[in-house]
Design a protein around this motif. Structure first.
Motif, PDB file in Angstrom:
ATOM      1  N   LYS A  80       1.363  -1.116   0.097  1.00 43.34           N
ATOM      2  CA  LYS A  80      -0.332  -0.105  -0.522  1.00 43.34           C
ATOM      3  C   LYS A  80       0.673   1.334   0.350  1.00 43.34           C
ATOM      4  CE  LYS A  80      -0.816  -0.112   4.900  1.00 43.34           C
ATOM      5  NZ  LYS A  80      -2.118  -0.268   6.142  1.00 43.34           N
ATOM      6  N   ARG A  81       2.633   0.795   0.300  1.00 43.16           N
ATOM      7  CA  ARG A  81       3.475   2.198   0.072  1.00 43.16           C
ATOM      8  C   ARG A  81       3.764   2.794  -1.024  1.00 43.16           C
ATOM      9  NH1 ARG A  81       4.778   3.191   5.722  1.00 43.16           N
ATOM     10  NH2 ARG A  81       6.896   4.699   5.121  1.00 43.16           N
ATOM     11  N   ARG A 111     -11.830   6.467   1.778  1.00 38.78           N
ATOM     12  CA  ARG A 111     -12.628   5.717   0.888  1.00 38.78           C
ATOM     13  C   ARG A 111     -13.042   3.922   1.276  1.00 38.78           C
ATOM     14  NH1 ARG A 111      -9.363   7.025  -4.382  1.00 38.78           N
ATOM     15  NH2 ARG A 111     -10.072   8.753  -4.982  1.00 38.78           N
ATOM     16  N   ALA A 139      -7.049   2.013   9.056  1.00 34.41           N
ATOM     17  CA  ALA A 139      -5.936   1.671   8.725  1.00 34.41           C
ATOM     18  C   ALA A 139      -5.658   0.657   8.489  1.00 34.41           C
ATOM     19  CB  ALA A 139      -5.793   1.050  11.302  1.00 34.41           C
ATOM     20  N   ASP A 140      -5.709  -0.116   7.841  1.00 36.22           N
ATOM     21  CA  ASP A 140      -5.522  -0.799   7.085  1.00 36.22           C
ATOM     22  C   ASP A 140      -5.455  -0.469   6.029  1.00 36.22           C
ATOM     23  OD1 ASP A 140      -5.937  -2.943   8.881  1.00 36.22           O
ATOM     24  OD2 ASP A 140      -7.332  -3.628   8.425  1.00 36.22           O
ATOM     25  N   ALA A 141      -6.106   0.784   5.277  1.00 30.56           N
ATOM     26  CA  ALA A 141      -5.497   1.231   4.201  1.00 30.56           C
ATOM     27  C   ALA A 141      -4.836   2.077   4.170  1.00 30.56           C
ATOM     28  CB  ALA A 141      -6.783   1.897   3.712  1.00 30.56           C
ATOM     29  N   CYS A 142      -4.734   3.056   5.403  1.00 26.44           N
ATOM     30  CA  CYS A 142      -3.291   3.812   5.417  1.00 26.44           C
ATOM     31  C   CYS A 142      -1.924   3.950   4.788  1.00 26.44           C
ATOM     32  CB  CYS A 142      -3.192   4.398   7.134  1.00 26.44           C
ATOM     33  SG  CYS A 142      -2.571   6.520   6.788  1.00 26.44           S
ATOM     34  N   PRO A 143      -1.317   4.224   4.220  1.00 19.63           N
ATOM     35  CA  PRO A 143       0.513   4.180   4.365  1.00 19.63           C
ATOM     36  C   PRO A 143       1.031   4.367   4.765  1.00 19.63           C
ATOM     37  CG  PRO A 143      -0.881   5.675   2.326  1.00 19.63           C
ATOM     38  CD  PRO A 143      -2.077   5.641   3.389  1.00 19.63           C
ATOM     39  N   CYS A 187       0.761  16.990   1.359  1.00 18.31           N
ATOM     40  CA  CYS A 187       1.553  16.208   1.000  1.00 18.31           C
ATOM     41  C   CYS A 187       1.218  16.806  -0.872  1.00 18.31           C
ATOM     42  CB  CYS A 187       1.610  14.964   1.750  1.00 18.31           C
ATOM     43  SG  CYS A 187       2.598  14.027   0.269  1.00 18.31           S
ATOM     44  N   ARG A 229     -12.172  19.314  -4.983  1.00 15.54           N
ATOM     45  CA  ARG A 229     -12.048  17.653  -4.638  1.00 15.54           C
ATOM     46  C   ARG A 229     -10.432  18.396  -3.905  1.00 15.54           C
ATOM     47  NH1 ARG A 229     -12.439  14.991 -10.190  1.00 15.54           N
ATOM     48  NH2 ARG A 229     -15.249  14.702 -10.521  1.00 15.54           N
ATOM     49  N   PHE A 230     -10.755  19.460  -3.702  1.00 12.97           N
ATOM     50  CA  PHE A 230      -9.464  19.646  -2.276  1.00 12.97           C
ATOM     51  C   PHE A 230      -9.245  18.446  -0.917  1.00 12.97           C
ATOM     52  CE2 PHE A 230      -7.173  21.890   0.998  1.00 12.97           C
ATOM     53  CZ  PHE A 230      -6.229  21.770   1.195  1.00 12.97           C
ATOM     54  N   ALA A 231      -8.069  18.084  -0.481  1.00 12.21           N
ATOM     55  CA  ALA A 231      -8.702  17.609   0.894  1.00 12.21           C
ATOM     56  C   ALA A 231      -7.802  18.530   2.058  1.00 12.21           C
ATOM     57  CB  ALA A 231      -7.754  16.096   0.624  1.00 12.21           C
ATOM     58  N   CYS A 233      -4.322  11.404   1.095  1.00 15.16           N
ATOM     59  CA  CYS A 233      -4.477  10.412   0.189  1.00 15.16           C
ATOM     60  C   CYS A 233      -6.460   9.822  -0.182  1.00 15.16           C
ATOM     61  CB  CYS A 233      -3.587   9.183   0.545  1.00 15.16           C
ATOM     62  SG  CYS A 233      -4.097   8.368   1.158  1.00 15.16           S
ATOM     63  N   ARG A 234      -7.025   9.717   1.440  1.00 15.20           N
ATOM     64  CA  ARG A 234      -8.484   9.519   1.020  1.00 15.20           C
ATOM     65  C   ARG A 234      -8.825   8.346   1.123  1.00 15.20           C
ATOM     66  NH1 ARG A 234     -12.437  14.227   0.126  1.00 15.20           N
ATOM     67  NH2 ARG A 234     -11.647  15.417  -0.763  1.00 15.20           N
ATOM     68  N   ARG A 235      -7.281   7.438   1.370  1.00 15.61           N
ATOM     69  CA  ARG A 235      -7.775   6.196   1.478  1.00 15.61           C
ATOM     70  C   ARG A 235      -8.632   5.121   2.499  1.00 15.61           C
ATOM     71  NH1 ARG A 235      -3.600   3.782  -2.413  1.00 15.61           N
ATOM     72  NH2 ARG A 235      -3.840   5.516  -3.569  1.00 15.61           N
ATOM     73  N   PHE A 242       3.312   5.274  -3.203  1.00 12.17           N
ATOM     74  CA  PHE A 242       3.277   6.808  -3.120  1.00 12.17           C
ATOM     75  C   PHE A 242       4.501   7.140  -2.678  1.00 12.17           C
ATOM     76  CE2 PHE A 242      -1.015   5.254  -0.719  1.00 12.17           C
ATOM     77  CZ  PHE A 242      -1.982   6.254  -1.105  1.00 12.17           C
ATOM     78  N   ARG A 263      -1.174  14.183  -7.590  1.00 10.94           N
ATOM     79  CA  ARG A 263      -1.123  12.970  -6.515  1.00 10.94           C
ATOM     80  C   ARG A 263      -2.590  12.047  -6.378  1.00 10.94           C
ATOM     81  NH1 ARG A 263       3.363  14.564  -2.968  1.00 10.94           N
ATOM     82  NH2 ARG A 263       4.796  14.971  -4.656  1.00 10.94           N
ATOM     83  N   LEU A 294      -1.558  11.518   4.314  1.00 11.63           N
ATOM     84  CA  LEU A 294      -0.793  12.072   3.146  1.00 11.63           C
ATOM     85  C   LEU A 294      -2.310  12.921   2.955  1.00 11.63           C
ATOM     86  CD1 LEU A 294       1.537   9.354   2.567  1.00 11.63           C
ATOM     87  CD2 LEU A 294       2.022  11.495   3.035  1.00 11.63           C
ATOM     88  N   GLY A 329      -7.573  16.812  -7.156  1.00  8.20           N
ATOM     89  CA  GLY A 329      -7.834  17.788  -5.341  1.00  8.20           C
ATOM     90  C   GLY A 329      -6.039  18.149  -5.379  1.00  8.20           C
ATOM     91  N   ILE A 383       5.840   9.154   4.245  1.00  8.50           N
ATOM     92  CA  ILE A 383       6.146   8.137   3.208  1.00  8.50           C
ATOM     93  C   ILE A 383       7.440   7.273   3.715  1.00  8.50           C
ATOM     94  CG2 ILE A 383       6.706   8.662   1.159  1.00  8.50           C
ATOM     95  CD1 ILE A 383       4.197   5.720   1.996  1.00  8.50           C
TER      96      ILE A 383
END
Lengths: 500, 256
Positions: free
Chosen positions: A189-190, B78, B47-51, B234, B28-30, B73-75, A193, A284, B71, A279, B210
């Motif tokens: 998953k990294r 989602r 937590a599982d999705a977060c890089p 980021c 679409r800015f986070a 990244c919105r993971r 990035f 990115r 980051l 965004g 990262i």
């Protein structure tokens, strides 16, 4: 084992590791020299790989005429007669190889670390022997790592006779973050990035090259026609924004403040188009394996198209002012010249190569994704000076604006199929894959080797700056120290992309 | 000359009304994330999705997001089936403490000004910044530079990038602090007259981003120089950074 000396792959391409030739070293050496010197192939990557059967050297050469990447390998010797003396394009690669593995390319003219990343006690970046001039008229100027402006760190040593620069030596490595080591064991998953931040001003191009790798490693993966156009838009917007920034910076360095001020703002206007899609001003998360992270519907495409036209009109006025001013032209012409012979010898890529008249543009020679359906030709200028590098950018701006418009028109209409793409799910095990992309600076090359479980055992990344830093050093020879800022801006190379 | 004047007229006055008015962030800015409590038992989809291990379930079971690692990244957004993570377009992300970057459910937000009168008196009208890139990917550096363009024009507020650390009130660090830049970073900081301030700009500079965990980096500047201002992102959008700098100086430019 294959009888062919090279494994030929498309871009992107992948093949079972069994098909990667393993030649006796002497044969490998002669093959590479012949291919680079006599057949005009380019060194896209040259690196060591700790294979199960023992360490190997792997080379990926680009054949620009046939549009292929030619891969081959040999068992890695502990010492060998260096390639650099006969083909200078290996110069930086052999230094990297020596630094990372201790393998000695004997007879290498300048076998020093390029990154200072060994972790050995007492090793500090740029603390090393430099080429020195002696004599009472000679003096040395050292600059960096922390520069006057807001810019990445690097160290420059000028050996001068009065105001004349005899040689410039560039010592990098300050930005080394251990990228290739982090990529081993992926995809995780990294991974995406890390890829997007290898050179953070080329995120879309790097993400594109990485997606190429994954999509080549899974035969079932595919990108939908709409997503392919959004990718093209992302790549070209990145090129446009950076080229505008560079031209503005050049204008600023020759004290032509109008264009500098206009371009600074217009660059932002283009970054904001990318931000309107995803965004983030640097794209990115926009280019993702199997497609894109954000959709562009007809309404958004229409809005972007109108904004693009407004920005393009502003830009053309700003650039006209600069390129019509005799004071600007006088400063740019005949400054920092690299000859086409030098460019070919040291393996320049991208804008810097095209400014020496070389037709090197991966979008044209190794077309990938949506570029395959377009008939592009590289923007070339012959003079090899700062003016040429500026002019290549100006020509490419026109072409890229047209490409972005084309993509947006298709996205605004309803002719593109709405078929969905298929994201890559698995990486084929024991496979070698290669992916090239033309970032705004030049060729990004990624070579992946997967293990028996389909994880990255080695992922070699080559940034365009890796080829081109030495070009900047050559451009300064016999110039003046005061030429350095505009020469540097005209190359505008990446420190982090080089240092990994 | 005539052409130059015509071009000037055509390009017009383009400095943004921000920060006197709220910024126009991309749709679409986070920006600042809003979290909600009441997660399902045992769910760790975010937590599982977060890089970067930025989001986790706190001891009480509710989500907790560390902007200093995020980051954007919105993971997580989602991945969360119940919509407990939502990124707003709020651009005011910076904090004066590392702990101030941690977001929990129900947290409101106000534009916090520099609480220290001493600091305000020192830099309230003039802030000279020496930037140090230490392993940055160039994105933070570029968007710092953008504040110099006429669109953002930070010079209006007395903020200026200076070449020498001896002329600087503070250093602004970008990047995860590569081992190879550690010495140069320390030397630059030592050359800044006291009292000097440290700004960590971007998620890498705060926590390594990262690159956290790579043996070649120091996981950001936080444990090395103890920053006085943390600006996550980021990279941070120019509006995020300019707002942060102005609040750091203790200036209020609008009522919201």
């Amino acid at each position: 084992m294959s009888q062919q000396p090279f494994l030929l792959l498309g871009n992107p391409g992948a093949a079972s590791l069994e098909r990667l030739p393993l030649l006796p070293f002497e044969e490998f050496r002669e093959l590479l020299l012949h291919a680079v010197r006599d057949r005009g192939m380019r060194v896209s990557a040259f690196f060591a790989w700790e294979a199960r059967g023992g360490r190997r050297l792997v080379a990926a050469l680009s054949d620009d005429t046939a549009g292929r990447v030619c891969l081959t390998s040999a068992p890695a010797p502990e010492r060998y007669a260096c390639l650099t003396r006969e083909a200078a394009a290996f110069h930086w690669f052999e230094r990297e190889l020596h630094e990372e593995t201790g393998i000695v390319p004997e007879g290498h003219p300048w076998l020093k670390p390029i990154r200072f990343c060994s972790g050995r006690d007492g090793e500090e970046p740029a603390v090393t022997d430099y080429f020195r001039l002696h004599g009472h008229a000679a003096h040395e100027v050292a600059v960096g790592p922390v520069h006057a402006g807001v810019i990445e760190p690097g160290h420059f040593r000028f050996q001068c006779l009065g105001e004349d620069v005899h040689t410039l030596e560039i010592s990098l490595g300050y930005q080394h973050r251990g990228v290739e080591r982090m990529l081993v064991g992926g995809p995780s998953k990294r991974t995406p990035f890390v890829m997007e931040t290898i050179a953070g001003d080329s995120s879309a191009a790097y993400a594109g090259a990485y997606c190429g790798l994954l999509e080549a490693l899974d035969e079932d993966a595919g990108v939908s026609p709409r997503d392919a156009q959004i990718r093209l838009l992302a790549w070209e917007l990145e090129r446009i924004a950076n080229h505008i920034g560079d031209l503005g910076a050049l204008a600023g360095d020759v004290a032509f403040l109008q264009t500098a001020a206009f371009c600074g703002r217009i660059r932002g206007d283009f970054l904001n188009l990318t931000a309107a899609i995803c965004g983030n001003r640097f794209g990115r998360g926009l280019v993702t394996p199997g497609g894109v992270g954000w959709k562009v519907d007809e309404m958004l495409a229409d809005r972007l198209l109108r904004a693009l036209d407004t920005n393009a009109a502003d830009l053309s006025h700003a650039l006209e002012l600069m390129f019509e001013a005799p004071s600007v032209l006088d400063r740019l012409e005949n400054t920092g010249t690299v000859t086409d012979g030098q460019a070919r010898d040291i393996g320049l890529v991208g804008v810097a190569a095209r400014a020496c008249g070389l037709r090197r543009d991966v979008r044209v020679t190794h077309p990938y994704g949506p570029y395959g359906a377009l008939s592009l030709s590289p923007a070339t200028v012959r003079t090899g000076d700062v003016f040429a590098r500026a002019t290549v950018r100006r020509l490419e701006l026109t072409a890229s604006l047209e490409l972005a418009r084309g993509a947006l028109r298709q996205l605004a209409g309803d002719e593109l199929s709405k078929a969905a793409g298929r994201a890559p799910r698995v990486c084929r095990p024991s496979t070698i894959a290669v992916s090239l992309a033309e970032a705004w600076r030049g060729e990004v090359c990624q070579v992946a080797i997967t293990d028996g479980q389909g994880r990255f055992e080695r992922l070699k990344v080559v940034d365009p700056s890796f080829h081109n830093w030495f070009g900047l050093a050559l451009a300064l020879r016999n110039g003046q120290i005061s030429d350095f800022p505009i020469c540097n801006k005209s190359f505008n190379l990446s420190y982090c992309g080089h240092d990994l | 000359m005539l052409k130059a004047l015509l071009a000037r007229m055509r390009q017009g006055y383009r400095t943004k009304p921000f920060p006197y008015e709220p910024p126009q962030m991309p749709e679409r800015f986070a920006g600042l994330p809003e979290l909600a409590a009441g997660c399902a038992e045992g769910c760790a989809a975010c937590a599982d999705a977060c890089p970067t291990e930025a989001i986790r379930r706190a001891a009480d079971g509710s989500p907790e997001l560390d902007l200093g690692r995020c980051l954007f990244c919105r993971r997580c957004e989602r991945a969360c089936a119940s919509g407990h993570v939502a990124f707003t377009r709020q651009h005011d992300l910076a904090a004066f403490t590392r702990e101030g970057l941690v977001r929990r459910p129900g947290m409101g937000y106000s534009h916090v000004l520099q609480p220290d009168d001493g600091i305000r008196r020192l830099i309230g009208r003039s802030l000279k910044i020496r930037q140090v890139s230490a392993g940055g990917c160039a994105a933070c550096e570029l968007d710092v530079n953008v504040l110099n363009t006429l669109a953002w024009d930070m010079g209006r507020f007395g903020i200026q990038m200076v070449a020498s650390p001896r002329h600087a009130d503070c250093i602004l660090v970008t990047g995860p602090v590569s081992r190879n830049m550690l010495l140069a970073l320390r030397k630059t900081w030592d050359a800044v007259p006291r009292p000097g301030f440290v700004i960590a700009c971007g998620t890498c500079a705060i926590s390594g981003g990262i690159y956290a965990g790579s043996p070649q980096v120091c996981d950001g500047v936080t444990d090395i120089l103890k920053p006085d201002l943390y600006v996550p992102g980021c990279p941070p959008h120019p509006a995020v950074l300019l707002e942060a700098l102005i609040r750091f100086m203790g200036r209020r430019l609008r009522n919201d």
